[in-house]
Design an enzyme around this catalytic site. Structure first.
Site, PDB file in Angstrom:
ATOM      1  N   ALA A 174     -57.469 103.581  98.320  1.00  0.00           N
ATOM      2  CA  ALA A 174     -58.111 103.328  97.028  1.00  0.00           C
ATOM      3  C   ALA A 174     -57.707 104.355  95.974  1.00  0.00           C
ATOM      4  O   ALA A 174     -58.113 104.245  94.819  1.00  0.00           O
ATOM      5  CB  ALA A 174     -59.629 103.312  97.204  1.00  0.00           C
ATOM      6  N   CYS A 209     -54.461 118.062 109.238  1.00  0.00           N
ATOM      7  CA  CYS A 209     -55.675 117.556 108.580  1.00  0.00           C
ATOM      8  C   CYS A 209     -56.562 116.805 109.564  1.00  0.00           C
ATOM      9  O   CYS A 209     -57.780 116.762 109.417  1.00  0.00           O
ATOM     10  CB  CYS A 209     -55.331 116.575 107.465  1.00  0.00           C
ATOM     11  N   GLU A 232     -64.438 123.037 101.493  1.00  0.00           N
ATOM     12  CA  GLU A 232     -63.672 121.962 102.154  1.00  0.00           C
ATOM     13  C   GLU A 232     -63.319 122.331 103.594  1.00  0.00           C
ATOM     14  O   GLU A 232     -62.432 121.738 104.202  1.00  0.00           O
ATOM     15  CB  GLU A 232     -62.438 121.603 101.323  1.00  0.00           C
ATOM     16  N   HIS A 275     -55.396 121.439  99.418  1.00  0.00           N
ATOM     17  CA  HIS A 275     -55.994 122.331 100.417  1.00  0.00           C
ATOM     18  C   HIS A 275     -54.928 123.353 100.821  1.00  0.00           C
ATOM     19  O   HIS A 275     -53.729 123.030 100.834  1.00  0.00           O
ATOM     20  CB  HIS A 275     -56.411 121.567 101.690  1.00  0.00           C
ATOM     21  N   GLY A 286     -55.136 114.871  92.503  1.00  0.00           N
ATOM     22  CA  GLY A 286     -54.501 116.111  92.948  1.00  0.00           C
ATOM     23  C   GLY A 286     -53.885 115.990  94.326  1.00  0.00           C
ATOM     24  O   GLY A 286     -53.179 116.883  94.769  1.00  0.00           O
TER      25      GLY A 286
HETATM   26  O1  SUG Z   1     -59.391 114.911 100.795  1.00  0.00           O
HETATM   27  N1  SUG Z   1     -57.406 112.096 101.338  1.00  0.00           N
HETATM   28  C1  SUG Z   1     -57.910 113.350 101.805  1.00  0.00           C
HETATM   29  C2  SUG Z   1     -56.863 114.055 102.615  1.00  0.00           C
HETATM   30  C3  SUG Z   1     -57.418 115.256 103.309  1.00  0.00           C
HETATM   31  C4  SUG Z   1     -56.368 116.052 103.985  1.00  0.00           C
HETATM   32  N2  SUG Z   1     -56.968 117.121 104.685  1.00  0.00           N
HETATM   33  C5  SUG Z   1     -56.447 118.371 104.782  1.00  0.00           C
HETATM   34  N3  SUG Z   1     -55.492 118.767 103.984  1.00  0.00           N
HETATM   35  N4  SUG Z   1     -56.971 119.169 105.605  1.00  0.00           N
HETATM   36  C6  SUG Z   1     -58.389 114.205 100.652  1.00  0.00           C
HETATM   37  O2  SUG Z   1     -57.754 114.186  99.593  1.00  0.00           O
HETATM   38  C7  SUG Z   1     -57.612 109.953 100.240  1.00  0.00           C
HETATM   39  C8  SUG Z   1     -58.649 108.894 100.089  1.00  0.00           C
HETATM   40  C9  SUG Z   1     -58.386 107.810  99.115  1.00  0.00           C
HETATM   41  O3  SUG Z   1     -57.727 108.061  98.103  1.00  0.00           O
HETATM   42  O4  SUG Z   1     -58.853 106.714  99.406  1.00  0.00           O
HETATM   43  C10 SUG Z   1     -58.239 111.202 100.781  1.00  0.00           C
HETATM   44  O5  SUG Z   1     -59.425 111.387 100.705  1.00  0.00           O
END
Ligand code: SUG
Length: 420
Positions: free
Chosen positions: A23, A351, A166, A234, A28
């Site tokens: 979605a 992740c 986070e 992150h 970022g």
């Molecule tokens: O928070 N993606 C996550 C990815 C998290 C990655 N985690 C680490 N780096 N540890 C985030 O951005 C995408 C969801 C969306 O766009 O539907 C998302 O939430």
């Protein structure tokens, strides 16, 4: 055997939930933004995650799981005085997010050997910067309270607003050996750039205090503004640590010279593998997720990077990794995994996992997996997970029902129906 001797690092992977979709909710996060609107494949995504867990087990590592959250999150919609049938499309997308799969954002973990009360401390992350992630923590906390109910653990609620936290994605721990006290490093961002800085310094400091960490062995490093601007939402997108090895991009931290000086003073044997921007440009590092690797030390084995297969597709990274393994440095082996469905939302191998250093016998066994349990999870996924989800179907009530059924089947299979 005493508890200290039985302590190992367990990787708890988030099982990719049946509502996995694109979605484009994370500003970022360049992959998530770039793939907004694509058709997602929840079944394939979950099977990729299971295959990654099998690969980790094949290396001899101890593997755990965290479970998908109820989706759509009707409690959250109700708190907003709406429901899954009537909410506007953006709220539905937020309520349908499967982002709990990225377990590195579930909590920050300090092993017992680092804490004042000799318990392993976990603080659930509030994830408050992104609306689709800000409603994750209650369901995460419910699982942590079950998985880590043993008195060997202390499980904390979220740091209060407005300080964004986070979790382990912005935390690194280095130690001379398994079971010896570590140096815990909290990495935070400075707000005001093009993209949100999701980890607030005050949140990091609060977590360190509540975990009872020794201030003399705790470091706070600022992420470089350049890293955040380039898409390192992150720290684990540009750095990873394990044992006495820190693997980081040259542009990861605001003041690397001071950071490395402080770290070396606390842990003289540390081996810092810094990758120059001239060798791997920041954009290539972020595109390939070179640093979102699991850096692991299999029992009796050599320090190994578990990399996403995308790292093979970026020339500068491929060349760097070849030289890294051939050289005399601390990282000696590399293993590629296919987690492309998660990667397309900005979530690499690191992740997908939360590291907890503890005695496995103190963990609720329903959260640990062997090959047979992974087979059972895979069978539920094959049977119940949707094959595909297009973002314009997220409000479909039949899809919601199928997703609920899928999760219920998994909870029943794993004897975790108290999470229903
Ligand atoms: O928070 N993606 C996550 C990815 C998290 C990655 N985690 C680490 N780096 N540890 C985030 O951005 C995408 C969801 C969306 O766009 O539907 C998302 O939430």
């Amino acid at each position: 055997m005493s508890r200290a001797e039985a302590v190992v690092e367990i990787n708890f992977d988030g099982i990719v939930g049946p509502s996995h979709n694109y979605a484009g909710l994370s500003i970022g996060n360049l992959a998530a933004q770039g793939n907004a609107g694509r058709v997602a494949h929840p079944r394939a995504a979950a099977l990729e995650g299971i295959a990654k867990m099998r690969a980790a087990r094949a290396l001899g590592l101890t593997q755990g799981i965290l479970l998908p959250h109820p989706r759509p999150d009707t409690d959250w919609l109700a708190a907003l005085s709406t429901d899954a049938a009537g909410a506007d499309p953006l709220l539905i997308a937020n309520a349908m997010s499967a982002s709990a799969m990225w377990a590195a954002n579930a909590a920050t973990v300090s092993p017992a050997v680092d804490t004042a009360d000799a318990r392993c401390h976990l603080s659930v992350a509030n994830l408050l910067t992104m609306p689709h992630r800000a409603h994750e923590w209650p369901a995460t906390l419910a699982q942590l309270r079950i998985a880590f109910a043993h008195p060997a653990f202390a499980v904390h609620g979220p740091v209060p607003t407005p300080f964004g936290d986070e979790g382990a994605a912005n935390h690194m721990r280095l130690a001379a050996s398994d079971g010896s006290p570590g140096v815990e490093i909290f990495v935070y961002g400075r707000p005001g750039g093009a993209f949100p800085a999701r980890q607030a310094e005050q949140a990091s400091r609060a977590v360190a205090r509540r975990h009872g960490l020794n201030p003399a062995r705790t470091l706070f490093w600022r992420q470089s503004d350049a890293a955040i601007a380039a898409g390192a939402f992150h720290n684990d997108v540009v750095a990873v640590a394990d044992g006495a090895v820190l693997f980081a991009h040259e542009l990861a931290f605001a003041d690397p010279a001071a950071a490395y000086r402080d770290l070396r003073a606390l842990l003289p044997m540390v081996e810092i593998v810094e990758v120059p921007a001239a060798r791997v440009p920041l954009a290539d590092a972020i595109r390939s997720y070179l640093f979102n690797a699991q850096l692991v030390k299999p029992p009796g084995g050599v320090p190994t990077l578990i990399l996403p297969q995308e790292a093979q597709g970026v020339e500068s990274v491929r060349g760097f990794v070849t030289d890294l393994i051939a050289g005399n440095g601390p990282i000696r082996a590399v293993h590629h995994v296919d987690v492309r469905e998660s990667m397309a939302n900005g979530g690499g191998p690191a992740c997908l996992r939360l590291r907890v250093v503890c005695d496995p016998s103190t963990v609720d066994p329903r959260f640990l997996v062997d090959d047979a349990r992974l087979d059972r999870i895979a069978a539920v996924v094959e049977r119940h997970w949707p094959v595909s989800i297009a973002p314009d179907t997220l409000a479909d009530l039949a899809l919601h029902a199928a997703i609920r059924t899928a999760r219920s089947a998994l909870l029943a299979e794993l004897d975790l129906t108290e999470l229903a």
